[in-house]
Write a protein that holds these residues in place. Sequence first.
Motif, PDB file in Angstrom:
ATOM      1  N   LYS A   1       0.841  -1.197   0.000  1.00  0.00           N
ATOM      2  CA  LYS A   1       0.000   0.000   0.000  1.00  0.00           C
ATOM      3  C   LYS A   1       0.876   1.247   0.000  1.00  0.00           C
ATOM      4  O   LYS A   1       1.976   1.253   0.565  1.00  0.00           O
ATOM      5  CB  LYS A   1      -0.943   0.002   1.194  1.00  0.00           C
ATOM      6  CG  LYS A   1      -0.272  -0.071   2.549  1.00  0.00           C
ATOM      7  CD  LYS A   1      -1.316  -0.153   3.655  1.00  0.00           C
ATOM      8  CE  LYS A   1      -0.653  -0.229   5.035  1.00  0.00           C
ATOM      9  NZ  LYS A   1      -1.639  -0.336   6.120  1.00  0.00           N
TER      10      LYS A   1
ATOM     11  N   ARG B   1      -4.959   1.453  -2.533  1.00  0.00           N
ATOM     12  CA  ARG B   1      -6.005   0.438  -2.415  1.00  0.00           C
ATOM     13  C   ARG B   1      -7.409   1.009  -2.600  1.00  0.00           C
ATOM     14  O   ARG B   1      -8.319   0.296  -3.008  1.00  0.00           O
ATOM     15  CB  ARG B   1      -5.902  -0.267  -1.051  1.00  0.00           C
ATOM     16  CG  ARG B   1      -4.640  -1.088  -0.897  1.00  0.00           C
ATOM     17  CD  ARG B   1      -4.649  -1.881   0.379  1.00  0.00           C
ATOM     18  NE  ARG B   1      -4.758  -1.023   1.561  1.00  0.00           N
ATOM     19  CZ  ARG B   1      -4.788  -1.481   2.816  1.00  0.00           C
ATOM     20  NH1 ARG B   1      -4.744  -2.776   3.029  1.00  0.00           N
ATOM     21  NH2 ARG B   1      -4.874  -0.652   3.837  1.00  0.00           N
TER      22      ARG B   1
ATOM     23  N   PRO C   1      -6.983   2.473  -7.165  1.00  0.00           N
ATOM     24  CA  PRO C   1      -5.838   1.970  -7.930  1.00  0.00           C
ATOM     25  C   PRO C   1      -5.652   2.748  -9.228  1.00  0.00           C
ATOM     26  O   PRO C   1      -6.603   2.937  -9.986  1.00  0.00           O
ATOM     27  CB  PRO C   1      -6.227   0.510  -8.222  1.00  0.00           C
ATOM     28  CG  PRO C   1      -7.239   0.170  -7.185  1.00  0.00           C
ATOM     29  CD  PRO C   1      -7.987   1.431  -6.916  1.00  0.00           C
TER      30      PRO C   1
ATOM     31  N   GLY D   1      -4.717  -8.265   2.300  1.00  0.00           N
ATOM     32  CA  GLY D   1      -4.663  -6.813   2.204  1.00  0.00           C
ATOM     33  C   GLY D   1      -3.962  -6.112   3.336  1.00  0.00           C
ATOM     34  O   GLY D   1      -3.490  -4.985   3.182  1.00  0.00           O
TER      35      GLY D   1
ATOM     36  N   HIS E   1      -9.078 -10.093  -0.746  1.00  0.00           N
ATOM     37  CA  HIS E   1      -9.476  -9.092  -1.732  1.00  0.00           C
ATOM     38  C   HIS E   1      -9.242  -9.669  -3.129  1.00  0.00           C
ATOM     39  O   HIS E   1      -8.527 -10.657  -3.305  1.00  0.00           O
ATOM     40  CB  HIS E   1      -8.673  -7.807  -1.541  1.00  0.00           C
ATOM     41  CG  HIS E   1      -8.924  -7.132  -0.227  1.00  0.00           C
ATOM     42  ND1 HIS E   1     -10.019  -6.332   0.006  1.00  0.00           N
ATOM     43  CD2 HIS E   1      -8.228  -7.168   0.941  1.00  0.00           C
ATOM     44  CE1 HIS E   1      -9.981  -5.890   1.245  1.00  0.00           C
ATOM     45  NE2 HIS E   1      -8.916  -6.389   1.846  1.00  0.00           N
TER      46      HIS E   1
END
Length: 246
Positions: A69, A92, A95, A119, A132
Motif C-alpha cells: 500500500k 487500495r 488503484p 490486504g 481481496h
Amino acid sequence: MKYNNKFFGFLRFILYPWGRLLFPCKVMNKHKYKKYDRGQVLISNHLAWLDVCYVFFGLPGGEVRPLSKKENSGGKLQRKFLESVGVIFIDRDKPELSTMRTCLNALKNGETLYICPEGTRNKTGRELQPFHSGAAMFALKGEARVVPYVVHHKGKMFRRNYLGVGDPVDLSDLFGKRVDENLLNEATERFRAAVQKTLDELDVWVAEKGYKKEKSKIKQQKREARTLEKEYKAARKEYAKNLRSK
C-alpha cells in the motif's frame, strides 16, 4: 525510479549471508517454486513485515516484486529505493491505471508479483482473513501462473520460521473470459482454498519435523549419486583397460 533487476540481484548477493542469519527458515516443497517463461503471482498469508524477508532470502532466487500500500512508501528517497528493488506501491482505495499497467507488464516480462490477498497484516491469529480480489485481477488479466506460499507463524529475527510452497492454482478454465465480479470471486475462492490447504500441510510438516526427513532424503540421494559416479568411473576404467589389452 524504475525497477532494476541487476541492482536487486547485486544487493541480494551482498545481503544474502546476513539475511540467512537474521531470518533463518526451513522451506516445505521448495522445489515447487520455479521460474517460468510467463509471469507468476505468489499469493501469501500476511503476519508481519518480516514475511517479505523470508521470500527474499528463503526461496530460490528470491526475485519477486511485492505489492504494498502506498502508505508504506515513506519519503521520496525511501520510495525511490524501494521501487528500484521491485516494490510496487498501490492505492487500495483508487488503484491507478499506471500501477495496473506496471503489474501486467511485469507478468508479461516473466516476473513474479508477490501479493497478500488479505490486504493487511493478520493481527488476530493464523486464521485467514477475507481475501481481496486484486490478486485475481492481475492473475486473470495477465494469464499468470499462481503459486500459494505461506508463513507458519509471526517471525522474529534470529528465530527459525517455516515456509510452505503449495501446488499451483489452476485458472486455465477462466482465462480468456470477461473479467467480471463473478469471475474474480471464483478465482479468489480458489486462492483462499489453496493458501489454506498449504497452511494445513505446513502444520503437519512442522509437527512431524518434515524438514529433517527431507534433509535425510537429500543426503541419501547424494550418497547414491556418488556411488553411481564411482561405479561409472570404474566401468570406464575397466573398459579402457580391456581396449588396451586387445
